[in-house]
Design an enzyme around this catalytic site. Structure first.
Site, PDB file in Angstrom:
ATOM      1  N   ARG A 203      13.604  -6.964   1.146  1.00 14.50           N
ATOM      2  CA  ARG A 203      12.026  -7.091   0.840  1.00 14.50           C
ATOM      3  C   ARG A 203      11.581  -7.723   2.227  1.00 14.50           C
ATOM      4  O   ARG A 203      11.568  -8.763   2.364  1.00 14.50           O
ATOM      5  CB  ARG A 203      11.420  -7.775  -0.230  1.00 14.50           C
ATOM      6  CG  ARG A 203      11.968  -7.369  -1.796  1.00 14.50           C
ATOM      7  CD  ARG A 203      11.644  -5.996  -2.111  1.00 14.50           C
ATOM      8  NE  ARG A 203      10.006  -5.605  -2.082  1.00 14.50           N
ATOM      9  CZ  ARG A 203       9.401  -6.035  -3.079  1.00 14.50           C
ATOM     10  NH1 ARG A 203       9.786  -6.640  -4.180  1.00 14.50           N
ATOM     11  NH2 ARG A 203       7.977  -5.594  -2.799  1.00 14.50           N
TER      12      ARG A 203
ATOM     13  N   ARG B  90      11.041  -9.824  -9.099  1.00 13.55           N
ATOM     14  CA  ARG B  90      10.019  -9.563  -8.192  1.00 13.55           C
ATOM     15  C   ARG B  90       8.858 -10.763  -7.817  1.00 13.55           C
ATOM     16  O   ARG B  90       9.171 -11.813  -8.885  1.00 13.55           O
ATOM     17  CB  ARG B  90       9.211  -8.404  -8.242  1.00 13.55           C
ATOM     18  CG  ARG B  90       8.835  -8.190  -9.835  1.00 13.55           C
ATOM     19  CD  ARG B  90       7.441  -7.426 -10.102  1.00 13.55           C
ATOM     20  NE  ARG B  90       6.206  -8.317  -9.349  1.00 13.55           N
ATOM     21  CZ  ARG B  90       5.974  -9.150 -10.121  1.00 13.55           C
ATOM     22  NH1 ARG B  90       6.361  -9.991 -11.117  1.00 13.55           N
ATOM     23  NH2 ARG B  90       4.525  -9.942  -9.262  1.00 13.55           N
ATOM     24  N   GLY B  91       8.163 -10.929  -7.215  1.00 19.64           N
ATOM     25  CA  GLY B  91       7.298 -11.943  -6.699  1.00 19.64           C
ATOM     26  C   GLY B  91       7.756 -12.917  -5.652  1.00 19.64           C
ATOM     27  O   GLY B  91       8.908 -13.291  -6.084  1.00 19.64           O
ATOM     28  N   ALA B  92       7.272 -13.278  -4.682  1.00 26.86           N
ATOM     29  CA  ALA B  92       7.710 -13.822  -3.552  1.00 26.86           C
ATOM     30  C   ALA B  92       8.463 -15.104  -3.788  1.00 26.86           C
ATOM     31  O   ALA B  92       9.627 -15.286  -3.441  1.00 26.86           O
ATOM     32  CB  ALA B  92       6.360 -14.081  -2.380  1.00 26.86           C
TER      33      ALA B  92
ATOM     34  N   ASP C  34       2.170 -12.931  -0.946  1.00 26.99           N
ATOM     35  CA  ASP C  34       3.209 -12.888  -0.448  1.00 26.99           C
ATOM     36  C   ASP C  34       3.670 -13.466   0.933  1.00 26.99           C
ATOM     37  O   ASP C  34       4.595 -13.584   1.177  1.00 26.99           O
ATOM     38  CB  ASP C  34       3.794 -11.038  -0.455  1.00 26.99           C
ATOM     39  CG  ASP C  34       4.048 -10.876  -1.780  1.00 26.99           C
ATOM     40  OD1 ASP C  34       5.012 -10.652  -2.316  1.00 26.99           O
ATOM     41  OD2 ASP C  34       3.047 -10.406  -2.534  1.00 26.99           O
TER      42      ASP C  34
ATOM     43  N   LYS D 123      -0.120  -7.474  -3.037  1.00 26.15           N
ATOM     44  CA  LYS D 123       0.111  -6.230  -3.297  1.00 26.15           C
ATOM     45  C   LYS D 123      -0.902  -5.385  -3.194  1.00 26.15           C
ATOM     46  O   LYS D 123      -2.019  -5.583  -3.035  1.00 26.15           O
ATOM     47  CB  LYS D 123       0.191  -6.451  -5.058  1.00 26.15           C
ATOM     48  CG  LYS D 123       0.337  -5.373  -5.850  1.00 26.15           C
ATOM     49  CD  LYS D 123       1.620  -4.447  -5.066  1.00 26.15           C
ATOM     50  CE  LYS D 123       2.998  -5.186  -5.506  1.00 26.15           C
ATOM     51  NZ  LYS D 123       4.166  -4.662  -4.779  1.00 26.15           N
TER      52      LYS D 123
ATOM     53  N   GLN E 236       2.017  -3.373 -12.103  1.00 27.98           N
ATOM     54  CA  GLN E 236       2.587  -4.627 -12.354  1.00 27.98           C
ATOM     55  C   GLN E 236       1.543  -5.329 -13.266  1.00 27.98           C
ATOM     56  O   GLN E 236       1.747  -6.313 -14.377  1.00 27.98           O
ATOM     57  CB  GLN E 236       2.813  -5.573 -11.124  1.00 27.98           C
ATOM     58  CG  GLN E 236       4.098  -5.077 -10.434  1.00 27.98           C
ATOM     59  CD  GLN E 236       3.772  -4.075  -9.229  1.00 27.98           C
ATOM     60  OE1 GLN E 236       2.591  -3.337  -9.442  1.00 27.98           O
ATOM     61  NE2 GLN E 236       4.489  -4.126  -8.179  1.00 27.98           N
TER      62      GLN E 236
END
Length: 336
Positions: free
Chosen positions: A88, A49-51, A233, A244, A192
């Site tokens: 995503r 995860r994480g852009a 993101d 988020k 997170q």
């Protein structure tokens, strides 16, 4: 800056190896695969995860798809591309990476597809590492004193190459004696902040306190927060920024309490095809993420849930956007 004792993702022996972030912080479980579909599933499941990290993983997935299919096949490429593009919708880095892979593939001769696409994935990874280092350095300019920082979600090495984005600033500022303490939003519904940011702060020996998301206002009211730094993101041309869910709350609170609110992100997170946040596609997640904590059910599955993964913070609430190019204040004309 000192190196990490863990790694979120690396390419080794013709396989992508990544830590399963859904198991953190209780288990550091690494997965090794050369299956592009398994990587797509990892992105969907938030194992990756994480852009910026999503974009990197997708680039390696495209390359690996041609490891045993090492010739041009447009139908096959489109199948791989579409599978990864569907994982995503909000993280713009995913689409930047896929587009770079696609542009390279289109101009390729028929031979050596795997190695050429792999070189592009490596280049994307290296570029993001370089962005992280520069963001960390530029972020020092926002500190006027030794400060207490509040952050939301996770923006460290578990979200991006290098030391991350907002977390890279926090780590660098701490090493320069500019941070006293870090307050970490738990970041509901998937925690997170509690699971991942706390994990990275502990690994880096940075003092921190975890609080419920709804406690941020009290901390600000009591004068315990000097600066808020989050990631993003997707950033629109006017500076509106998707991050988020819960980030918009923080920006409103900072505005009320006169606390600087910064966003840190690489230029690869800027979507130059959209004018404002109204055009950002927001991903909605399964109600299970609200009704369950891990595998433990805490409410009836029949309950209706509102589950956006992101919210959009209007540009005028953002004190500054920190990229590898510098610290930029509103109205963000540099984006144009």
């Amino acid at each position: 800056m000192k190196s990490n004792s863990y790694f979120p993702l690396k390419f080794e022996d013709d396989k992508l190896i990544f830590i399963d972030q859904t198991k953190l912080p209780l288990k550091e479980n690494y997965i090794s695969t050369d299956d592009y579909n398994r990587i797509a599933e990892a992105i969907e499941r938030l194992e990756i995860r994480g852009a910026p990290l999503i974009g990197i993983a997708a680039a390696y997935a495209c390359a690996l798809a041609f490891k045993n299919h090492n010739h041009k096949d447009d139908d096959y490429f489109n199948k791989v591309y579409n599978r990864l593009a569907s994982t995503r919708p909000t993280a713009v880095n995913l689409f930047h990476a896929l587009k770079e892979i696609e542009n390279t593939y289109i101009n390729l001769a028929d031979e050596n597809v795997y190695h050429v696409l792999l070189s592009i994935a490596n280049r994307i990874f290296s570029a993001e590492e370089n962005y992280s280092e520069k963001i960390a350095k530029n972020g020092l300019n926002i500190f006027r004193k030794k400060s207490n920082v509040l952050t939301h979600c996770n923006t460290g090495a578990l979200a991006a190459a290098g030391f991350g984005t907002a977390f890279a600033i926090i780590k660098n500022a701490f090493e320069h004696q500019l941070i006293n303490h870090v307050f970490v939003d738990e970041t509901r519904p998937l925690f997170q902040g509690l699971r991942l940011t706390a994990f990275e702060l502990e690994k880096n020996k940075i003092p921190f306190t975890v609080q419920t998301d709804s406690s941020a206002a009290v901390l600000m009211q009591e004068g315990k927060i000097d600066i808020v730094i989050t990631g993003a993101d997707r950033i629109a041309l006017n500076g509106d920024s998707a991050n988020k869910i819960g980030t918009y709350n923080l920006a409103v609170l900072c505005n009320f309490h006169n606390i600087p609110f910064y966003i840190a992100a690489p230029s690869s997170t800027i979507d130059r095809t959209i004018a404002s946040g109204a055009e950002i596609a927001i991903e909605y997640r399964s109600s299970r993420e609200v009704l369950f904590v891990g595998e433990h059910q805490i409410a009836k599955e029949s309950y209706q849930c509102f589950c956006p993964a992101f919210d959009v913070t209007p540009a005028h609430l953002i004190t500054g956007i920190i990229t590898e190019e510098g610290v930029f204040p509103f109205p963000y004309n540099f984006l144009k």
